[in-house]
Design an enzyme around this catalytic site. Structure first.
Site, PDB file in Angstrom:
ATOM      1  N   GLY A  67       0.806  -1.213   0.000  1.00 23.57           N
ATOM      2  CA  GLY A  67       0.000   0.000   0.000  1.00 23.57           C
ATOM      3  C   GLY A  67       0.836   1.259   0.000  1.00 23.57           C
ATOM      4  O   GLY A  67       1.791   1.392  -0.758  1.00 23.57           O
ATOM      5  N   SER A  68       0.502   2.181   0.872  1.00 24.19           N
ATOM      6  CA  SER A  68       1.027   3.539   0.819  1.00 24.19           C
ATOM      7  C   SER A  68       2.521   3.627   1.086  1.00 24.19           C
ATOM      8  O   SER A  68       3.058   2.975   1.982  1.00 24.19           O
ATOM      9  CB  SER A  68       0.296   4.412   1.842  1.00 24.19           C
ATOM     10  OG  SER A  68       0.856   5.702   1.882  1.00 24.19           O
TER      11      SER A  68
END
Length: 577
Positions: A67-68
């Protein structure tokens, strides 16, 4: 099965150190940004097996980060607050979490061990309740003594400029930045560094005091970027935060962080979709972008070349203009490792693409996929934006190919690594399961419609204006759009129509950074067409989130209702995909 030996050896040491604690184990990667509360260390990703657990003082055993790119910033914040895991154990290539520890070590003399285990040893940890780590040793039965960090020869080839930076000839900021870059390059196994033509900074998101200290320290050391550098969404709308009743102390810190990056020469773009701006990189350009969805779009759709760079490494590369020559910077590392066959159902709306991206990410295990079957489906750039953001949410891989759609995938043979690559087919039942998981509540009354994660494009604004023209929004349901300042200005022909309808506009920041009081102050249900926000939203907001197409979001804004029922096209696709 538990390890047979009292003391075992790690396959690799990424960050040397000592730590022990109870084991938090999962076969699923974890994004710390949006997935972990930086103030408490609680896992708030409500889709993750470790949801509700606290990382502080425990040994975190996950395959990798995902993810981020801001996960590195969250980890550094946890470390400086004394809330970090005592050690991190992985078994797949990992940059985001490792970089967070590395920067904390270089800048603040604070560290925790990070080691990689073989798949067999990693899987055995599922049955282990407590672990001690020291250097390359680990034990499930005894506390290990601290061991020295042995000096290891480096095979990284450095230019005269690189060496001059390390020796401080270009100033303290260049020296610190190059130290961080070269340490990461060595961990990645890069043979050398390369020149980049531009950068995109994700570290401008305010996760707490640690990230602000990092940026302000670089400013004090005279840091200036050496290539064109854009800024990601920050944590407040600089133009509207007061009318949005954002707490002054938080707004000041977020604005101070943005100012620090502006002082280093970055542009005030404030968008998580820099690929929508003028100056977006061309195919083949070597760049250093952070922000997970932006990296995936740049690699996959633009054909530019970037790793999924963690926060803080991004600004170091912008300062020096240098990046590790590894991963997707190399032609050979851009090849697909598995093939996915898919047929878009005839009646499917655009929600098909974020569902597909989410599915691709969950099945990627860090591998780049090649999708076949969409060449004649009329895939738009907005579809690719939604697919890429969902893919980046559930995957650690930096790109995908869609044969006949994305620029490098002219044919399957052009992008596949091997004719023996595994082949998968998208299962309609699996997409239905994803739809249900993204609808974290079955509540049908909608308090807020959240659009623009990633930031809304001009074409999305135009389409929305057409959908609401001549209609009245339900007064009890808010409709809020996040987009960049540039897109907002370019959309003025539609802004008045949408504002009259009742749209609230937010620029500079994005949904993954928005909290109360902009969000409902009580536990209500929100609706979005973003799989990314449907994933992160429940943990960030504490509200239930419904997921659907843009037309379904508009219907919710018109009626304050959204029937909880699997879309008919998805029901019909169970046996046809």
């Amino acid at each position: 099965m538990l390890p047979d030996d009292v003391i075992k050896r790690a396959q690799r040491v990424l960050i040397h150190g000592k730590g022990d604690g109870n084991v938090l184990f999962s076969h699923e990667g974890l994004s710390l940004w949006g997935g972990v509360d930086p103030h408490t260390s609680e896992v708030i990703d409500r889709h993750h097996p470790l949801s509700g657990q606290r990382l502080a003082g425990n040994v975190l055993a996950i395959p990798c980060g995902r993810g981020s790119c801001t996960g590195s910033g969250v980890l550094m914040e946890l470390m400086l607050k004394g809330l970090a895991p005592s050690a991190i154990i992985i078994n797949q290539p990992e940059d985001i979490l490792t970089l967070g520890v590395l920067v904390a070590e270089e800048m603040f003399a604070c560290s925790i061990p990070v080691i990689a285990l073989s798949s067999a040893d990693f899987n055995a940890l599922e049955q282990v309740t407590w672990l001690s780590v020291s250097g390359d040793q680990w034990s499930a039965s005894e506390t290990l003594p601290e061991v020295d960090n042995p000096a290891r020869p480096s095979s990284l080839r450095l230019s005269e400029f690189d060496l001059a930076c390390l020796q401080g000839e270009h100033g303290k900021a260049h020296q610190a930045a190059m130290r961080i870059i070269t340490r990461m390059a060595e961990l990645q196994g890069a043979p050398c560094l390369l020149d980049i033509s531009q950068a995109h900074i994700d570290g401008c998101i305010y996760t707490g005091e640690a990230g602000l200290r990092f940026a302000q320290t670089l400013v004090e050391w005279g840091a200036k970027v050496s290539v064109p550098t854009s800024l990601n969404s920050i944590s407040v709308d600089r133009q509207r935060w007061q009318q949005q009743a954002v707490p002054t102390e938080f707004a000041k810190a977020a604005n101070d962080l943005a100012d620090a990056y502006l002082n280093m020469g970055c542009s005030a773009t404030y968008t998580c979709a820099p690929y929508l701006l003028e100056g977006a990189p061309q195919q083949g350009a070597q760049i250093a972008w952070a922000e997970s969805n932006a990296v995936v779009f740049a690699n996959s759709v633009l054909g530019a070349r970037s790793l999924k760079y963690p926060d803080y490494l991004d600004i170091c590369m912008a300062i020096t203009g240098r990046a590790p020559y590894i991963g997707c910077h190399l032609e050979s590392e851009r090849k697909a490792r598995y093939v996915v066959k898919v047929e878009k159902p005839a009646q499917a709306d655009e929600a098909f693409y974020p569902l597909l991206g989410y599915w691709l990410g969950k099945h990627s295990h860090g591998r780049i996929p090649a999708v076949v079957g969409l060449a004649t489906a009329g895939v738009t750039l907005d579809d690719l934006k939604a697919l890429g953001a969902a893919f980046a949410t559930t995957s650690s891989a930096p790109m995908f190919h869609i044969v006949g759609v994305t620029p490098e995938a002219v044919t399957l043979d052009a992008v596949i690594a091997s004719q023996e690559a595994p082949v998968m087919a998208v299962d309609g039942t699996e997409l239905a399961k994803i739809w249900r998981s993204l609808n974290s509540t079955d509540a049908e009354r909608i308090a807020m419609v959240c659009l623009g994660n990633p930031h809304f494009s001009l074409s999305e604004i135009e389409r929305l204006a057409g959908l609401v023209l001549g209609k009245e929004k339900a007064p009890e349901t808010r409709l809020v759009i996040t987009c960049s300042r540039v897109i907002y200005e370019h959309a003025q022909a539609h802004v008045s129509t949408l504002t009259e309808f009742g749209v609230e506009w937010i620029t500079d920041t994005c949904w993954c950074m928005i909290d109360k009081p902009i969000l409902p102050t009580e536990e209500h249900t929100m609706m979005t067409n973003s799989a990314k926000y449907a994933h992160y939203g429940p943990g960030i907001s504490g509200c239930g989130v419904r997921f659907g197409s843009l037309e379904e979001c508009v219907q919710a804004a018109l009626t304050s209702q959204q029937v909880f029922a699997l879309p008919q096209w998805l029901v019909a696709s169970h046996d046809s995909l």
